[in-house]
Scaffold this motif. Structure first.
Motif, PDB file in Angstrom:
ATOM      1  N   ASP A 198       0.953  -1.430   0.317  1.00  0.00           N
ATOM      2  CA  ASP A 198       0.009   0.071   0.051  1.00  0.00           C
ATOM      3  C   ASP A 198       0.784   0.919   0.035  1.00  0.00           C
ATOM      4  OD1 ASP A 198      -2.680  -1.030   0.043  1.00  0.00           O
ATOM      5  OD2 ASP A 198      -2.590  -1.535   2.182  1.00  0.00           O
ATOM      6  N   THR A 250      -4.830   3.266  -2.642  1.00  0.00           N
ATOM      7  CA  THR A 250      -4.138   1.825  -2.683  1.00  0.00           C
ATOM      8  C   THR A 250      -5.224   0.588  -1.959  1.00  0.00           C
ATOM      9  OG1 THR A 250      -2.687   2.150  -1.401  1.00  0.00           O
ATOM     10  CG2 THR A 250      -2.392   3.060  -3.824  1.00  0.00           C
ATOM     11  N   VAL A 251      -5.201  -0.500  -2.566  1.00  0.00           N
ATOM     12  CA  VAL A 251      -5.581  -1.155  -1.715  1.00  0.00           C
ATOM     13  C   VAL A 251      -4.478  -2.570  -2.107  1.00  0.00           C
ATOM     14  CG1 VAL A 251      -7.407  -3.130  -1.799  1.00  0.00           C
ATOM     15  CG2 VAL A 251      -7.692  -0.639  -1.843  1.00  0.00           C
ATOM     16  N   THR A 252      -4.115  -3.352  -1.475  1.00  0.00           N
ATOM     17  CA  THR A 252      -3.438  -4.920  -1.657  1.00  0.00           C
ATOM     18  C   THR A 252      -4.168  -5.533  -0.858  1.00  0.00           C
ATOM     19  OG1 THR A 252      -1.131  -3.395  -1.063  1.00  0.00           O
ATOM     20  CG2 THR A 252      -1.291  -6.223  -1.115  1.00  0.00           C
ATOM     21  N   ARG A 253      -4.484  -6.571  -1.819  1.00  0.00           N
ATOM     22  CA  ARG A 253      -4.943  -8.107  -1.473  1.00  0.00           C
ATOM     23  C   ARG A 253      -4.767  -8.708  -0.860  1.00  0.00           C
ATOM     24  NH1 ARG A 253     -10.478  -7.570  -0.468  1.00  0.00           N
ATOM     25  NH2 ARG A 253     -10.390 -10.113  -1.044  1.00  0.00           N
ATOM     26  N   GLU A 301      -2.956  -6.452  -6.331  1.00  0.00           N
ATOM     27  CA  GLU A 301      -2.798  -4.770  -5.587  1.00  0.00           C
ATOM     28  C   GLU A 301      -3.670  -4.110  -6.494  1.00  0.00           C
ATOM     29  OE1 GLU A 301       1.030  -4.256  -3.579  1.00  0.00           O
ATOM     30  OE2 GLU A 301       1.477  -5.438  -5.337  1.00  0.00           O
ATOM     31  N   ALA A 304     -10.219  -5.489  -5.048  1.00  0.00           N
ATOM     32  CA  ALA A 304      -9.718  -4.335  -4.827  1.00  0.00           C
ATOM     33  C   ALA A 304      -9.788  -2.593  -5.493  1.00  0.00           C
ATOM     34  CB  ALA A 304      -8.733  -4.723  -5.769  1.00  0.00           C
ATOM     35  N   GLU A 334     -12.526  -1.683  -3.413  1.00  0.00           N
ATOM     36  CA  GLU A 334     -12.168  -1.159  -2.303  1.00  0.00           C
ATOM     37  C   GLU A 334     -11.616  -0.032  -2.264  1.00  0.00           C
ATOM     38  OE1 GLU A 334      -9.273  -2.820   1.531  1.00  0.00           O
ATOM     39  OE2 GLU A 334     -10.414  -4.662   0.203  1.00  0.00           O
ATOM     40  N   CYS A 335     -10.600   0.294  -3.467  1.00  0.00           N
ATOM     41  CA  CYS A 335     -10.768   1.742  -4.121  1.00  0.00           C
ATOM     42  C   CYS A 335     -11.542   2.142  -4.631  1.00  0.00           C
ATOM     43  CB  CYS A 335      -9.089   1.351  -5.316  1.00  0.00           C
ATOM     44  SG  CYS A 335      -7.676   1.109  -4.887  1.00  0.00           S
ATOM     45  N   LYS A 359     -13.205   3.894  -1.655  1.00  0.00           N
ATOM     46  CA  LYS A 359     -12.647   5.525  -1.195  1.00  0.00           C
ATOM     47  C   LYS A 359     -12.585   6.505  -2.235  1.00  0.00           C
ATOM     48  CE  LYS A 359      -8.751   2.246   1.423  1.00  0.00           C
ATOM     49  NZ  LYS A 359      -7.401   2.103   0.943  1.00  0.00           N
ATOM     50  N   THR A 385     -14.375   0.424   5.762  1.00  0.00           N
ATOM     51  CA  THR A 385     -12.978  -0.231   6.039  1.00  0.00           C
ATOM     52  C   THR A 385     -13.285  -1.524   6.975  1.00  0.00           C
ATOM     53  OG1 THR A 385     -12.638   1.490   7.632  1.00  0.00           O
ATOM     54  CG2 THR A 385     -10.727   1.517   5.856  1.00  0.00           C
TER      55      THR A 385
END
Lengths: 687, 367
Positions: free
Chosen positions: A414, A484-487, A500, A595, A598-599, A602, A676
């Motif tokens: 991230d 940023t999202v890291t799965r 990601e 991912a 999720e991004c 945001k 989150t």
């Protein structure tokens, strides 16, 4: 494709003369790498041909195995044109180098523009892999020299195709003298093919293919300088490829007395390239590689242009990627049999435990029991008895086995993705507007003459100097929202992978164009075949309208945004040897979508917040306009002076808007907290 | 300087109170609002005892600090201020005039306080209900429409007018017919006949139907304006004259009768001043086509809108009387509608000489 078929058929005719031992060896290689789509397809073709002397018109290989059967069918068939003996006289071995000489498009050398990029890319990928494996923070210089210009850069630059020298220099560990010729002068030679580990290169074709391309187009061998450490001399070599034998020939070799760096490798390749057409690909490759490798420093020197430097954004190396054993769920039957043959274990349980990851004694027991094998079956029996092996294979598939270890991967992460994006944006902002079009080589070839208009970038609306919002980075006066999202790592077909996604929204990205999609596989940017790529598919299938972007049906969303998608895996399933697109595996698509979502959430929170702020501003001015009127009217009705009334109203307006803003902010924060906090679905958690 | 009479004083006080309330909440740091009874179908109900459509108790708060209400809030005070000015100066004007009085640009923008009259008219109605004052009390009038003749005298703004001597055009009914403007003099009239159409009213006037039958004949030229409705209501209540309504045989005609009888949704707050619950529907009935032998070729086929309108009316609480249900259902069944002029098929003066006298004689009306 046409070229491929012809060669395959030809090899088929020639293959009969091959010694059987050789054939067996090849088959072994094929089977051992069976789950790896690419490795197989490279080698499988000659192997298939080796089966028999069937003329290409006979489709069933079974018929080809038995020449007698073919002869029996002869009376009905048309008149024979050639005898087997005649044909045999024309059959001879071809080398892999020769094969690729005729099929260089398979490796990304289709034309002069793309060859330029591929050459640079293969060299840089190797440098980065080497530095990381050795634990060195990479410092890489890429230089392109136009041979039409003299040393001072004077002269008429090459238009269209011409001769260029590509130089790539790194501060890596260097190469020992004995290995250098093979690395650069022998195709399918490398360290990365035989192991399951996240790395940029996979097959050991890339750099030698580039060398061969240079040799074919300019007749010049690759020139390499390397030094493996302090106190060791630097070594210079010119290496040619004997394309018939796929063997390197060292044409010059000497030691250099002074070499500025302690260790590192520098290669120089003279190639025919098209700088005019190809430079945008290279620009993009360098930019994006800098973006996905924030721990590396890149210097990029180009003819008649200012040097570009991407300084590293972090001073630590990414986590080291580890090698793993294959996971039982990814293995195919033939491969299982071969692995059993090679096994040194005495029984099947031991074989399963030693050859695969995640097979504990209990799991091995369960598999063996499920397969109904008795304890005395040896691994060698499996290799010989297809039926037995199939029972074991089915049992493996039916047994619940812990997912492979996923901590072996090395995602960007991230925080580093964010840093990478910021430093990337910092550089490209100075660069000014780049070509907006997604790279499409076919189009590039067709539109040779047409100069694409530089797209006017929609200026971001002036934002008042408010305190910077979380996630918003001010870059060269433009505000970018970065998320940023890291799965967590997941598994497809027994291979761990990790997705990601990062996005940069706003700034000077054009608001009325489709978003920029940056695709990466093991930190390598994918620049071509956007439409054929599973990553693109996943992003297109995500409903971005939920995240306040507009999205035409079946297309990328529209908005001022760049989206970065990275997949890290011990084996990235590319659709072709040129490694341009990722195959459509549902597990991978799903992870990318999760991912992206999720991004997206945001992003939506950010956009909403921004809209609220704009709205607030608007309504302030609206109220002020009306307050004037209301105050005057009320003043007249009540026979009072309108000015104090106006002031009272304005004072109240301030309070009301502030209060509402605070309430809205609180609501938004609450919402993002919910996002989150939202628990992942049970199936996602399961390892 | 006009002298302010009692009503005017009261009205001005109400406007001032409205402004003071807003000032107080602003000073107290509270978001100012104006409370306005809702004038929509949802807040209107039929009072079966009084047989009137009445405004319900629902009120809407119009806040200034609300983007969607701010403009209307401002407009409400522009209109209030203009009305106060009218009352103060003792003048009366049209609502169109008021629109121009209050229209001006806003600051540096291209916006105006009002863009068109359609914006200011509802604000006036809002103000009427908000401070519970009649339009007339705000010194406003709508465009006048309607004619009247009959065997009686009246006084209009101090002039004595003999309604027997009004020629072919009749006395034009003003918008404001309150007692301080119009007073009734000597009258021989026995009933009031409200005719939907101007052309039919002219037939009655030319045939001097009013002299023969001793009645007042009025037309509102379509849906009667509030002046005509108020005047009819006054004739009914003050002179105790029965009211007969003669309209086309179509859903619109029924609706005109319904508004005269029960009041309208939009002016529900004035129903008690406008409506005549005892008004009688004298024609044209759906059954008259048989009784008076009207050939099918003078009918007009009902369109979809007519049908849906008629069906809505079947559900109106004040049309639940079985006779009315029969009447409307017959129209729906036949799918035909008739204009009053269709009676001319039987002779030019058939309507005045045979149709109406016979209907009255036979007491062939609906209530």
């Amino acid at each position: 494709m046409a070229g491929r078929k012809v060669v395959a058929a030809k090899v088929g005719k020639l293959g009969k003369g091959k010694p059987s031992g050789r054939r067996g060896g090849q088959l072994e290689l094929v089977a051992a790498e069976a789950p790896r789509v690419k490795g197989r397809s490279l080698v499988a073709r000659p192997a298939r041909g080796a089966r028999g002397s069937t003329p290409p018109t006979v489709a069933a290989p079974a018929a080809g195995e038995d020449p007698a059967a073919a002869a029996e069918a002869a009376p009905q068939a048309p008149r024979r044109r050639a005898t087997a003996e005649q044909m045999a006289s024309r059959q001879r071995e071809i080398s892999i180098s020769e094969f690729f000489t005729k099929n260089r498009h398979l490796l990304g050398f289709d034309n002069a523009s793309k060859a330029l990029l591929t050459t640079i890319k293969e060299a840089v990928d190797n440098s980065l892999d080497a530095c990381e494996e050795a634990g060195i923070l990479p410092e890489i210089t890429v230089e392109v020299l136009d041979l039409a210009l003299d040393a001072k850069g004077e002269g008429e630059p090459t238009k269209g195709e011409g001769r260029f020298v590509v130089v790539v220099e790194d501060n890596g560990p260097g190469i020992v003298k004995a290995q250098a010729p093979k690395i650069f002068g022998k195709l399918l030679y490398g360290s990365k093919f035989h192991r399951l580990k996240q790395s940029r290169g996979q097959q050991g074709i890339g750099i030698s293919a580039a060398a061969m391309y240079g040799q074919l187009t300019t007749g010049r061998p690759i020139r390499m300088t390397t030094r493996i450490g302090k106190g060791k001399p630097a070594l210079f070599m010119e290496i040619q490829i004997d394309t018939r034998r796929n063997e390197p020939v060292v044409t010059e070799e000497r030691q250099l007395p002074d070499w500025p760096s302690e260790h590192g490798t520098r290669i120089e390749l003279e190639i025919v390239a098209n700088w005019q057409q190809g430079q945008r690909f290279v620009n993009r490759y360098v930019e994006h590689t800098a973006l996905s490798n924030p721990h590396a420093t890149f210097r990029y020197l180009r003819p008649r242009q200012e040097a570009l430097t991407f300084p590293r954004a972090v001073e630590e190396l990414p986590r080291e990627a580890l090698e793993i054993k294959p996971h039982p769920h990814g293995v195919e039957l033939g491969a299982l049999m071969l692995m059993a043959q090679d096994s040194k274990s005495h029984d099947v349980r031991g074989f399963l435990q030693s050859a695969f990851s995640r097979v504990s004694p209990a799991v091995a027991d369960e598999i063996v029991k499920r397969a109904g094998l008795n304890g005395r079956v040896r691994p060698r029996d499996l290799a010989e008895d297809r039926e037995l092996a199939e029972r074991l294979h089915d049992a493996i598939g039916a047994t619940k086995i812990m997912a492979p270890p996923t901590q072996v991967l090395s995602p960007i992460g991230d925080a580093l993705m964010k840093k990478g994006l910021v430093s990337f944006l910092n550089v490209i902002e100075t660069e000014g507007p780049e070509e907006e079009e997604q790279l499409d080589l076919d189009a590039a070839r067709k539109k040779k003459a047409s100069k694409k208009e530089k797209v006017a970038k929609a200026e971001a609306p002036a934002v008042p100097d408010a305190p910077p919002e979380e996630g918003v980075e001010k870059i060269k006066g433009h505000n970018y929202f970065i998320a940023t999202v890291t799965r967590p790592p997941k598994v497809y077909r027994g291979n761990p992978f990790q997705v990601e996604v990062g996005l940069a929204y706003g700034g000077s990205w054009p608001a009325d164009k489709p978003i920029e999609l940056f695709r990466f596989a093991n930190r390598v940017p994918l620049l071509f075949q956007r439409g054929a790529c599973g990553m693109t598919e996943a992003i297109v299938k995500t409903d971005w309208r939920n995240y306040l972007l507009s999205q035409p049906k079946g297309a990328l969303p529209v908005g001022p945004m760049a989206l970065l998608v990275h997949i890290a895996s011990v084996w990235v399933p590319f659709t072709s040897e040129a490694k341009e697109a990722v195959a459509h595996y549902p597990e991978i698509t799903r992870e990318i979508q999760l991912a992206a979502q999720e991004c997206g959430r945001k992003l939506a929170a950010h956009i909403r917040k921004k809209q609220h702020a704009d709205y607030q501003l608007q309504r302030r001015s609206l109220f002020e306009l009306y307050i004037q009127e209301v105050a005057t009217a009320i003043g007249k009705i009540t026979k009072k002076s309108p000015d104090p009334i106006r002031r009272e109203f304005l004072r109240l307006a301030d309070r009301v808007t502030e209060q509402e803003l605070a309430e809205q902010d609180a609501a938004l924060e609450e919402q993002s907290r919910k996002i989150t906090r939202r628990p992942r679905r049970a199936e996602e958690e399961q390892e | 300087m006009a002298r302010l009479d009692q009503i005017d004083k009261k009205t001005v006080q109400k406007i001032e109170h409205l402004a003071d309330t807003v000032l107080k909440s602003v000073k107290g740091g509270k978001s100012p609002f104006v409370e306005i009874p809702i004038r929509s179908l949802a807040n209107v109900k039929f009072n079966p005892r009084r047989r009137l459509i009445e405004l319900g108790g629902q009120k809407q708060k119009r806040y200034f600090f609300n983007v969607s209400m701010a403009k209307k809030f401002m407009q409400t005070f522009l209109v209030s201020e203009a009305c106060k000015e009218l009352i103060d100066s003792g003048k009366t004007t049209s609502i169109r005039d008021l629109y121009y009085m209050t229209k001006h640009g806003l600051g540096e923008t291209k916006q105006n306080t009002f863009e068109e009259q359609e914006e200011s008219d509802p604000i006036i109605e809002d103000l009427e209900v908000a401070i519970d004052s009649l339009r007339e009390e705000l010194h406003l009038f709508a465009t006048g429409r309607g004619s009247m003749v009959g065997p009686m005298t009246i006084r209009d703004s101090g002039d004595t007018i003999d309604l027997r001597r009004m020629g072919s055009g009749g006395w034009s009914v003003p918008s404001i017919v309150e007692e301080h403007v119009v007073q009734f003099g000597k009258s021989e009239a026995k009933y009031v006949l409200l005719v939907e159409k101007d052309a039919v009213w002219r037939r009655f006037n030319e045939d001097r139907f009013w002299a023969r039958e001793k009645c007042v004949i009025v037309t509102g030229q379509g849906q009667p304006p509030r002046g005509v409705r108020r005047l009819v209501q006054r004739l009914h209540t003050e002179l105790r004259l029965p009211v007969y309504v003669l309209v086309d045989n179509d859903p619109w005609g029924f609706y005109i009768y319904s508004v005269m009888k029960q009041g309208s949704i939009n002016l529900a707050y004035e129903s008690m001043r406008m409506a005549v619950p005892d008004a009688r529907f004298i024609g044209l009935s759906s059954f008259d086509k048989g009784k008076y032998k009207l050939p099918a070729n003078v009918s007009i086929p009902m369109n979809d809108q007519d049908h849906s309108r008629a069906r809505q009316m079947l559900a109106y609480p004040w049309f639940q009387n079985p006779k009315w249900q029969r009447e409307i259902q017959e129209m729906v069944r036949s799918g035909q509608k008739f204009e009053l002029e269709a009676l001319s098929r039987r002779g030019i003066s058939f309507i005045t000489e045979e149709y109406l006298p016979r209907k009255l004689r036979d007491r062939d009306w609906l209530e």
